[in-house]
Design a protein around this motif. Structure first.
Motif, PDB file in Angstrom:
ATOM      1  N   ILE A  79      47.526  32.787  36.471  1.00 27.22           N
ATOM      2  CA  ILE A  79      47.215  32.102  37.727  1.00 27.22           C
ATOM      3  C   ILE A  79      48.421  32.262  38.645  1.00 27.22           C
ATOM      4  N   VAL A  80      48.162  32.745  39.835  1.00 31.29           N
ATOM      5  CA  VAL A  80      49.268  33.064  40.737  1.00 31.29           C
ATOM      6  C   VAL A  80      50.062  31.797  41.043  1.00 31.29           C
ATOM      7  N   LYS A  81      51.381  31.916  40.959  1.00 30.88           N
ATOM      8  CA  LYS A  81      52.250  30.740  41.056  1.00 30.88           C
ATOM      9  C   LYS A  81      52.558  30.391  42.507  1.00 30.88           C
ATOM     10  N   PHE A  96      54.064  32.220  47.566  1.00 32.21           N
ATOM     11  CA  PHE A  96      53.547  32.552  46.238  1.00 32.21           C
ATOM     12  C   PHE A  96      54.404  33.625  45.581  1.00 32.21           C
ATOM     13  N   GLU A  97      54.294  33.713  44.272  1.00 33.76           N
ATOM     14  CA  GLU A  97      54.868  34.886  43.609  1.00 33.76           C
ATOM     15  C   GLU A  97      54.117  36.103  44.170  1.00 33.76           C
ATOM     16  N   TYR A  98      54.798  37.230  44.271  1.00 36.07           N
ATOM     17  CA  TYR A  98      54.193  38.412  44.889  1.00 36.07           C
ATOM     18  C   TYR A  98      53.453  39.256  43.853  1.00 36.07           C
ATOM     19  N   LEU A 143      35.566  33.254  43.248  1.00 32.38           N
ATOM     20  CA  LEU A 143      36.078  34.422  42.536  1.00 32.38           C
ATOM     21  C   LEU A 143      35.443  35.679  43.093  1.00 32.38           C
ATOM     22  N   LYS A 144      36.266  36.674  43.344  1.00 32.55           N
ATOM     23  CA  LYS A 144      35.819  37.989  43.823  1.00 32.55           C
ATOM     24  C   LYS A 144      36.989  38.940  43.593  1.00 32.55           C
ATOM     25  N   PRO A 145      36.739  40.239  43.640  1.00 29.75           N
ATOM     26  CA  PRO A 145      37.831  41.172  43.337  1.00 29.75           C
ATOM     27  C   PRO A 145      39.069  40.957  44.233  1.00 29.75           C
ATOM     28  N   LEU A 148      41.547  38.447  42.780  1.00 30.46           N
ATOM     29  CA  LEU A 148      42.185  38.726  41.496  1.00 30.46           C
ATOM     30  C   LEU A 148      43.327  39.690  41.777  1.00 30.46           C
ATOM     31  N   LEU A 149      44.541  39.200  41.628  1.00 34.65           N
ATOM     32  CA  LEU A 149      45.708  39.987  42.035  1.00 34.65           C
ATOM     33  C   LEU A 149      46.338  40.677  40.832  1.00 34.65           C
ATOM     34  N   VAL A 150      46.757  41.908  41.062  1.00 37.68           N
ATOM     35  CA  VAL A 150      47.236  42.739  39.960  1.00 37.68           C
ATOM     36  C   VAL A 150      48.660  43.215  40.237  1.00 37.68           C
ATOM     37  N   PRO A 394      31.219  40.358  53.922  1.00 38.88           N
ATOM     38  CA  PRO A 394      32.035  39.555  54.815  1.00 38.88           C
ATOM     39  C   PRO A 394      32.748  38.533  53.962  1.00 38.88           C
ATOM     40  N   ALA A 395      33.909  38.088  54.429  1.00 40.10           N
ATOM     41  CA  ALA A 395      34.630  37.109  53.634  1.00 40.10           C
ATOM     42  C   ALA A 395      33.744  35.897  53.396  1.00 40.10           C
ATOM     43  N   ARG A 396      33.173  35.404  54.409  1.00 40.17           N
ATOM     44  CA  ARG A 396      32.180  34.339  54.292  1.00 40.17           C
ATOM     45  C   ARG A 396      31.256  34.441  55.480  1.00 40.17           C
TER      46      ARG A 396
HETATM   47  N1  LIG Z   1      50.503  36.280  45.954  1.00 46.27           N
HETATM   48  C1  LIG Z   1      50.056  37.353  46.596  1.00 46.27           C
HETATM   49  N2  LIG Z   1      50.666  38.537  46.478  1.00 46.27           N
HETATM   50  C2  LIG Z   1      50.207  39.638  47.131  1.00 46.27           C
HETATM   51  N3  LIG Z   1      49.117  39.654  47.907  1.00 46.27           N
HETATM   52  C3  LIG Z   1      48.465  38.491  48.068  1.00 46.27           C
HETATM   53  C4  LIG Z   1      48.888  37.286  47.439  1.00 46.27           C
HETATM   54  N4  LIG Z   1      48.017  36.297  47.772  1.00 46.27           N
HETATM   55  C5  LIG Z   1      47.102  36.865  48.572  1.00 46.27           C
HETATM   56  N5  LIG Z   1      47.347  38.174  48.764  1.00 46.27           N
HETATM   57  C6  LIG Z   1      46.541  39.128  49.546  1.00 46.27           C
HETATM   58  O1  LIG Z   1      46.009  38.485  50.686  1.00 46.27           O
HETATM   59  C7  LIG Z   1      44.579  38.484  50.639  1.00 46.27           C
HETATM   60  C8  LIG Z   1      44.047  37.190  51.250  1.00 46.27           C
HETATM   61  O2  LIG Z   1      44.605  36.091  50.544  1.00 46.27           O
HETATM   62  P1  LIG Z   1      43.780  34.780  50.230  1.00 46.27           P
HETATM   63  O3  LIG Z   1      42.542  35.185  49.494  1.00 46.27           O
HETATM   64  O4  LIG Z   1      44.668  33.795  49.557  1.00 46.27           O
HETATM   65  O5  LIG Z   1      43.429  34.281  51.703  1.00 46.27           O
HETATM   66  P2  LIG Z   1      42.172  33.461  52.182  1.00 46.27           P
HETATM   67  O6  LIG Z   1      42.312  33.227  53.644  1.00 46.27           O
HETATM   68  O7  LIG Z   1      42.027  32.232  51.343  1.00 46.27           O
HETATM   69  O8  LIG Z   1      41.026  34.496  51.870  1.00 46.27           O
HETATM   70  P3  LIG Z   1      39.482  34.283  51.619  1.00 46.27           P
HETATM   71  O9  LIG Z   1      38.814  34.915  52.781  1.00 46.27           O
HETATM   72  O10 LIG Z   1      39.231  35.022  50.326  1.00 46.27           O
HETATM   73  O11 LIG Z   1      39.259  32.808  51.484  1.00 46.27           O
HETATM   74  C9  LIG Z   1      44.237  38.692  49.161  1.00 46.27           C
HETATM   75  O12 LIG Z   1      42.990  39.327  48.981  1.00 46.27           O
HETATM   76  C10 LIG Z   1      45.364  39.571  48.682  1.00 46.27           C
HETATM   77  O13 LIG Z   1      45.096  40.939  48.939  1.00 46.27           O
END
Ligand SMILES: Nc1ncnc2c1ncn2[C@@H]1O[C@H](COP(=O)(O)OP(=O)(O)OP(=O)(O)O)[C@@H](O)[C@H]1O
Length: 468
Positions: A79-81, A96-98, A143-145, A148-150, A394-396
């Motif tokens: 889980i991303v910190k 956040f951690e990168y 949850l969506k691709p 999920l950060l890699v 779309p994001a949403r």
């Molecule tokens: N810790 C991280 N390190 C690197 N990239 C990140 C990190 N957190 C987010 N990102 C990048 O930024 C994008 C958007 O972040 P996030 O999903 O937190 O924003 P959001 O506004 O909540 O988006 P959503 O539209 O999914 O709600 C992620 O898909 C990812 O590519």
């Protein structure tokens, strides 16, 4: 803020003793925030800073945010910190951690199929993160691709903007999750969903990892249910009595479709993988495996592996071999590796395109690019995987109302949408901001305090969107 005063603001911050972060570049843009790669000038640590799009006028408002409340409590290698929360000039920043990239980037850029070992490794880690999160009393809901950060062989769940406390009281009326990964009970406006919606999303993501194509790429809510029916078949009374009630409550009639066996759509997947995806994508949420149960599924049997990057931090994480680790394993020089490795099917020569041939019957998809371009997807089998356009939802959807700062859809509206079976169009603008140095103070590891930041300018770019 105009350019001149913005410059002055940066100067002021640069001279501040709180000035700690140097912004490098934008790495993501979501519905609620834009994310920037930055470096902590004191420690040299690379971090990701998420700048929230709406303003926060008090600190109380910030610490009550779901993302803060849920993430502050979570400490798990998958889980991303969240390291720090900063608020300055009513703007909220999460540090956040990168992580190097997200799973969507990997899918999009992939020319050939992932091996089952890679998929197994990622899924195993995500299920561990989810099992922990669900045990902590939260479910993710989006949850969506992209979330999920890699980084190398490690994958982590991110974006807790919609996370819910399991103990929180239904009804849940807010709009939840990105359409393609949205569970049927949410599509049908159940007020009582739970962590099983995360498991549905994982089934869809797992299938997408095998084929590099979304499993249920609905162009609107009605089409989403149609796509689901066309794959897993219309639910029967025995299969999902509750769902049939939900549908009739909103005056929705399921299309009568037989469905296809997932092994036809995902021929590169082993029997175990198909069984796991099938169970996760069950109509009835009660029939979906929990994350803890999924970890015990035969798909993961015999796997006991700690990714190198996690070894120093934890000695108990069980994960199977991955892409990153595969090459190491091939070299047979993995120090500290213990346990059995599952036998994994090599990546097949199957073209992912073939898996969607079934869609040519009855289900048409169109890809809309830059307002005008509509590309009909005729026969996927004729197009090489790496030549095909990749689809993104779309994001949403556009919100119809705002509920606690989040988008919300009323039951009646969704019912109307489902009943009308309208095919949506339109476009979701993705905003981009310009980087600037950042100073920071504020909350650190659970201590709400003050904060600092700088202004960003915004301009618009556009993302692709699926219609039709
Ligand atoms: N810790 C991280 N390190 C690197 N990239 C990140 C990190 N957190 C987010 N990102 C990048 O930024 C994008 C958007 O972040 P996030 O999903 O937190 O924003 P959001 O506004 O909540 O988006 P959503 O539209 O999914 O709600 C992620 O898909 C990812 O590519």
């Amino acid at each position: 803020m105009n350019k001149a005063s913005w410059g002055a603001e940066i100067k002021r911050m640069e001279s501040s003793r709180w000035y700690r972060y140097k912004i490098i570049k934008e790495v993501g843009d979501g519905t609620f925030g834009s994310v920037w790669r930055a470096i902590n000038k004191q420690t040299g640590e690379i971090v990701a800073i998420k700048k929230m799009k709406r303003k926060y006028y008090s600190w109380e408002e910030c610490i009550n945010l779901r993302e803060v409340k849920s993430l502050r409590k979570m400490n798990h290698p998958n889980i991303v910190k969240l390291k720090e929360v900063i608020r300055e000039h009513d703007i909220l920043y999460f540090v956040f951690e990168y992580m190097e990239c997200n799973l969507y980037h990997l899918i999009k850029d992939r020319g050939k199929l992932f091996s089952e070992a890679e998929i197994r490794n990622w899924c195993f880690q995500v299920f561990q993160g989810l099992a922990y999160m669900h045990q902590q009393g939260y479910f993710h809901r989006d949850l969506k691709p992209e979330n999920l950060l890699v980084s190398k062989d490690v994958i982590k769940v991110a974006d807790f903007g919609l996370a819910r406390e399991i103990s929180s009281q239904p009804p849940y009326t807010e709009y939840v999750s990105t359409r393609w990964y949205r569970a049927p009970e949410v599509l049908l406006q159940s007020p009582m969903y739970n962590s099983a919606i995360d498991m549905w999303a994982m089934g869809a993501i797992m299938a997408e990892l095998f084929t590099l194509r979304p499993l249920f790429p609905g162009s609107n809510e009605a089409d989403e249910i149609y796509k689901i029916c066309s794959i897993i078949g219309t639910p029967t009374e025995t299969e999902w009595a509750e769902g049939i009630k939900l549908a009739s409550a909103i005056n929705y009639q399921f299309p009568q479709v037989t469905g296809v066996h997932l092994s036809v759509l995902i021929p590169s997947a082993s029997k175990d993988a198909i069984d796991l995806i099938t169970t996760l994508c069950s109509w009835d949420p009660c029939k979906r495996l929990t994350a803890t149960k999924a970890l015990q599924h035969s798909f993961f049997q015999g796997c006991l592996y700690v990714p190198p990057s996690l070894r120093l931090k934890t000695s108990v994480t069980r994960t199977p071999p991955s892409a990153g680790t595969r090459s190491m394993l091939e070299q047979k020089s993995v120090k500290g590796y213990s346990g059995t490795l599952s036998t994994s099917k090599p990546a097949s020569k199957f073209s992912p395109a073939k898996s969607h041939e079934y869609l040519t019957t009855g289900v048409q998809r169109k890809l809309e690019m830059n307002n005008q371009d509509e590309i009909k997807n005729h026969r996927f089998s004729k197009i090489a995987a790496n030549q095909q356009p990749r689809y993104r939802p779309p994001a949403r959807n556009s919100p119809t109302s705002i509920c606690n700062g989040k988008t919300a859809f009323g039951v009646s509206e969704t019912a109307e949408k489902l009943a009308n079976m309208n095919l949506g169009s339109g476009r979701v603008p993705a905003r981009q901001s310009f980087p600037a140095p950042m100073k920071a103070g504020g909350w650190h590891a659970g201590q709400p305090n003050m904060a600092a930041s700088q202004e960003f300018h915004a301009r618009r770019t556009f993302t692709r969107k699926v219609v039709g």
